[in-house]
Design a protein around this motif. Structure first.
Motif, short mmCIF file in Angstrom:
data_model
loop_
_atom_site.label_atom_id
_atom_site.label_comp_id
_atom_site.label_asym_id
_atom_site.label_seq_id
_atom_site.Cartn_x
_atom_site.Cartn_y
_atom_site.Cartn_z
N ASP A 32 56.31 30.83 28.20
CA ASP A 32 57.32 30.47 29.19
C ASP A 32 58.73 30.88 28.77
OD1 ASP A 32 57.92 28.73 27.15
OD2 ASP A 32 57.88 26.92 28.38
N GLY A 33 58.85 31.89 27.90
CA GLY A 33 60.16 32.28 27.39
C GLY A 33 61.16 32.61 28.48
N VAL A 34 60.73 33.31 29.50
CA VAL A 34 61.56 33.59 30.69
C VAL A 34 60.74 33.12 31.88
CG1 VAL A 34 62.76 35.35 32.04
CG2 VAL A 34 62.59 35.59 29.55
N ILE A 35 61.07 31.94 32.40
CA ILE A 35 60.20 31.29 33.37
C ILE A 35 60.03 32.12 34.65
CG2 ILE A 35 61.97 29.93 34.55
CD1 ILE A 35 58.38 28.83 33.50
N GLU A 36 61.06 32.93 35.00
CA GLU A 36 60.92 33.79 36.18
C GLU A 36 59.81 34.82 35.95
OE1 GLU A 36 63.75 33.25 34.61
OE2 GLU A 36 64.96 32.08 36.03
N LEU A 37 59.75 35.36 34.74
CA LEU A 37 58.68 36.31 34.40
C LEU A 37 57.32 35.61 34.40
CD1 LEU A 37 59.86 38.64 31.49
CD2 LEU A 37 59.18 39.29 33.79
N THR A 38 57.28 34.40 33.85
CA THR A 38 56.03 33.64 33.81
C THR A 38 55.49 33.42 35.22
OG1 THR A 38 56.77 32.50 31.80
CG2 THR A 38 54.93 31.52 33.01
N ASP A 39 56.36 32.99 36.13
CA ASP A 39 55.94 32.78 37.52
C ASP A 39 55.46 34.09 38.15
OD1 ASP A 39 56.50 30.10 37.42
OD2 ASP A 39 58.49 30.28 38.35
N GLN A 40 56.17 35.18 37.86
CA GLN A 40 55.79 36.48 38.41
C GLN A 40 54.40 36.88 37.91
OE1 GLN A 40 58.54 39.61 37.38
NE2 GLN A 40 57.22 41.23 38.19
N TYR A 41 54.15 36.67 36.63
CA TYR A 41 52.85 37.03 36.05
C TYR A 41 51.74 36.19 36.67
CZ TYR A 41 54.37 40.22 32.36
OH TYR A 41 54.84 41.31 31.67
N ILE A 42 51.96 34.89 36.77
CA ILE A 42 50.93 34.02 37.34
C ILE A 42 50.62 34.41 38.78
CG2 ILE A 42 50.41 31.66 38.06
CD1 ILE A 42 51.87 30.70 35.56
N ASN A 43 51.66 34.62 39.57
CA ASN A 43 51.45 35.00 40.97
C ASN A 43 50.66 36.29 41.10
OD1 ASN A 43 52.85 32.75 41.92
ND2 ASN A 43 54.81 33.83 42.01
N HIS A 44 50.94 37.24 40.21
CA HIS A 44 50.22 38.51 40.26
C HIS A 44 48.77 38.35 39.83
CE1 HIS A 44 50.00 42.93 40.33
NE2 HIS A 44 49.20 42.80 39.29
N LEU A 45 48.55 37.58 38.76
CA LEU A 45 47.19 37.42 38.25
C LEU A 45 46.30 36.65 39.21
CD1 LEU A 45 47.83 36.62 34.46
CD2 LEU A 45 47.25 38.81 35.51
N LEU A 46 46.90 35.78 40.01
CA LEU A 46 46.11 34.96 40.93
C LEU A 46 45.83 35.64 42.26
CD1 LEU A 46 47.59 31.40 40.34
CD2 LEU A 46 45.51 32.42 39.39
N GLN A 47 46.29 36.88 42.42
CA GLN A 47 45.95 37.62 43.63
C GLN A 47 44.46 37.94 43.64
OE1 GLN A 47 48.45 41.09 43.91
NE2 GLN A 47 50.35 39.91 43.86
N GLY A 48 43.77 37.62 44.72
CA GLY A 48 42.33 37.84 44.76
C GLY A 48 41.59 36.74 44.02
#
Length: 221
Positions: free
Chosen positions: A148-164
């Motif tokens: 969670d070092g850069v929470i905006e990046l963390t959210d972006q990663y999670i949103n991308h990984l959860l696609q599909g």
């Protein structure tokens, strides 16, 4: 110490495997004769055709990883490292991720034992690598831990990984406190690891909060 050897007549598959191992700095021995197998070797990567040449003595003294051109180099590497660690019956596959704006660190653990790290340059490649890892070990529990070092990046990663459905329905995702992960030394790998890989190694070992939504996280081990 070299644990892995490769023996096969399929030139294309041999090249793909050995090229992958060299790029990842994973030591191995390429054999031109099965009589050259040393007792210290743990894993023999070979094909169904070459298995006919292996004696009962060889089969009883070394883990044999049978591969084909249908297997990707990433899958073969992960299976070879699993066999070299004698983790044939592990229960949980954990992937530690250190999000970065340019490069992302990824670390793989089997039942908490670190086996491998690498860098990945974009989210599409990361998502595909996770899917490939899941396909390599379809019956294992899957855990993803994201720093969670850069929470905006963390959210972006999670949103991308959860696609599909391929990642969302197969894994538990944890958000992990990333404090000081890139500043500590780590001696768990032979190759020279990047700062992102080292951070991913620590993230993969830490507890975190189970992700359920952006506004609702509950603590879990």
């Amino acid at each position: 110490m070299v644990d892995i050897c490769v023996y096969m007549h399929d030139a294309k598959l041999f090249y793909l495997i050995t090229h992958k191992f060299r790029n990842e700095e994973i030591p191995f021995i390429a054999l031109d004769n099965l009589s050259k197998i040393h007792r210290s070797l743990r894993v023999l990567i070979t094909t169904k055709e070459e298995l006919k040449e292996t004696s009962a003595i060889i089969r009883s003294s070394i883990h044999i990883l049978e591969v084909s051109q249908e297997d990707s180099p990433d899958q073969i590497l992960l299976k070879a490292l699993q066999y070299s660690k004698n983790l044939i019956s592990f229960h949980t596959l954990t992937i530690g991720i250190d999000p970065g704006r340019r490069m992302t660190g990824v670390a793989i653990f089997f039942d908490g034992v670190f086996v491998y790290s690498r860098e990945i340059s974009n989210l599409a490649e990361l998502r595909q690598y996770i899917i490939t890892s899941f396909q390599t070990f379809p019956t294992k529990r899957k855990v993803i831990k994201i720093g969670d070092g850069v929470i905006e990046l963390t959210d972006q990663y999670i949103n991308h990984l959860l696609q599909g459905e391929k990642i969302k329905n197969q894994s538990d995702i944890f958000i992990v406190n990333e404090t000081s992960t890139s500043k500590k030394p780590y001696n768990g790998i032979n190759k020279v690891s990047s700062k992102h890989e080292k951070a991913a190694m620590f993230i993969g070992r830490r507890t975190g909060h189970l992700f359920s939504s952006k506004k609702n996280k509950k603590k879990a081990n």
